[in-house]
Design an enzyme around this catalytic site. Structure first.
Site, PDB file in Angstrom:
ATOM      1  N   ALA A 197      -0.730   0.922   6.188  1.00 34.59           N
ATOM      2  CA  ALA A 197      -1.035   0.069   7.336  1.00 34.59           C
ATOM      3  C   ALA A 197      -2.024  -1.005   6.921  1.00 34.59           C
ATOM      4  O   ALA A 197      -2.808  -0.828   5.988  1.00 34.59           O
ATOM      5  CB  ALA A 197      -1.605   0.897   8.489  1.00 34.59           C
ATOM      6  N   ASP A 198      -1.967  -2.116   7.627  1.00 36.68           N
ATOM      7  CA  ASP A 198      -2.938  -3.181   7.395  1.00 36.68           C
ATOM      8  C   ASP A 198      -3.149  -3.929   8.701  1.00 36.68           C
ATOM      9  O   ASP A 198      -2.207  -4.067   9.509  1.00 36.68           O
ATOM     10  CB  ASP A 198      -2.449  -4.150   6.317  1.00 36.68           C
ATOM     11  CG  ASP A 198      -3.590  -5.020   5.796  1.00 36.68           C
ATOM     12  OD1 ASP A 198      -4.507  -4.473   5.157  1.00 36.68           O
ATOM     13  OD2 ASP A 198      -3.579  -6.238   6.042  1.00 36.68           O
ATOM     14  N   THR A 199      -4.373  -4.385   8.919  1.00 35.24           N
ATOM     15  CA  THR A 199      -4.735  -5.100  10.144  1.00 35.24           C
ATOM     16  C   THR A 199      -5.429  -6.405   9.792  1.00 35.24           C
ATOM     17  O   THR A 199      -6.318  -6.418   8.939  1.00 35.24           O
ATOM     18  CB  THR A 199      -5.663  -4.240  11.024  1.00 35.24           C
ATOM     19  OG1 THR A 199      -5.011  -3.020  11.366  1.00 35.24           O
ATOM     20  CG2 THR A 199      -6.040  -4.985  12.303  1.00 35.24           C
TER      21      THR A 199
ATOM     22  N   LYS B 213       0.835  -1.208   0.000  1.00 36.15           N
ATOM     23  CA  LYS B 213       0.000   0.000   0.000  1.00 36.15           C
ATOM     24  C   LYS B 213       0.867   1.254   0.000  1.00 36.15           C
ATOM     25  O   LYS B 213       0.652   2.178  -0.802  1.00 36.15           O
ATOM     26  CB  LYS B 213      -0.919   0.012   1.221  1.00 36.15           C
ATOM     27  CG  LYS B 213      -2.034  -1.016   1.185  1.00 36.15           C
ATOM     28  CD  LYS B 213      -2.828  -0.992   2.488  1.00 36.15           C
ATOM     29  CE  LYS B 213      -3.915  -2.050   2.510  1.00 36.15           C
ATOM     30  NZ  LYS B 213      -4.665  -2.050   3.787  1.00 36.15           N
TER      31      LYS B 213
END
Length: 214
Positions: free
Chosen positions: A87-89, A70
């Site tokens: 960011a990624d969760t 990203k």
């Protein structure tokens, strides 16, 4: 607070350029969390990527890859001096990545799996400078948080689903939503579960040239 501009260097040295700060995410929760610590992005440019996990991809490599991809995709589109935060969760039950709940059936299946069990929330951060800001440094971090739900009855799950705050959420729940009434234990970063670990984000930005945070 706007982060673009210039900060004076030590002992009257040439000021350090402060680039445009870009958030590579459409998440309103991440935007609100950044504003909470005085770091409202100058621009919000969501990355349009295929977020499907690769075959047999494990949660930690997956979340790390997504955050980096990203940030890299947005950074590559910019020629101005800029620092991009991606960011990624993910919600992981063992080696299993639970999906983002886009419909009630998916959310119900996630909550049934999580009921009475401990799971892990992994949030990855990636900061990448654009080609227009060569002084910037690439950096990344993965934050792991353990969360345990109490056991929920089918009626309680349906009542929770009726609230609707599961929509688009990894694992079918939002820590800041109605599901909080069933979360018995949390160890780690609460803000990471919401979408952005604030301490770690601040540390990554403090490591960049220029004055980002006091």
């Amino acid at each position: 607070m706007t982060t673009s501009g210039a900060a004076s260097g030590p002992d009257g040295a040439e000021p350090v350029r402060r680039p445009c700060f870009v958030l590579a995410s459409a998440s309103p929760r991440r935007l609100d969390l950044l504003r909470q610590i005085g770091l409202a992005p100058d621009r919000v440019l969501p990355a349009d990527l295929d977020e499907t996990p690769a075959r047999a991809e494990q949660p930690r490599p997956y979340v790390r890859r997504m955050a980096a991809e990203k940030a890299a995709a947005v950074a590559a589109s910019l020629t101005e001096p800029a620092l991009v935060l991606g960011a990624d969760t993910v919600v992981a039950l063992g080696r299993r990545i639970l999906p983002k709940a886009e419909d009630r059936e998916t959310a119900r299946a996630c909550l049934e799996l999580l009921s009475g069990r401990r799971h892990t929330v992994l949030t990855a951060l990636s900061v990448i400078p654009s080609s227009g800001w060569p002084e910037g440094r690439r950096a990344e971090r993965i934050v792991e948080t353990a969360v345990t739900f109490s056991r929920m009855t089918p009626h309680q799950i349906e009542a929770l689903l009726d609230q609707g705050d599961w929509q688009g959420k990894a694992g079918g729940y939002a820590l800041q939503g109605h599901a909080a009434a069933f979360i018995r234990f949390i160890s780690g970063s609460a803000s990471a579960v919401i979408g952005l670990p604030l301490f770690e984000t601040a540390q990554l930005l403090r490591g960049q040239p220029g004055h980002w945070l006091a």
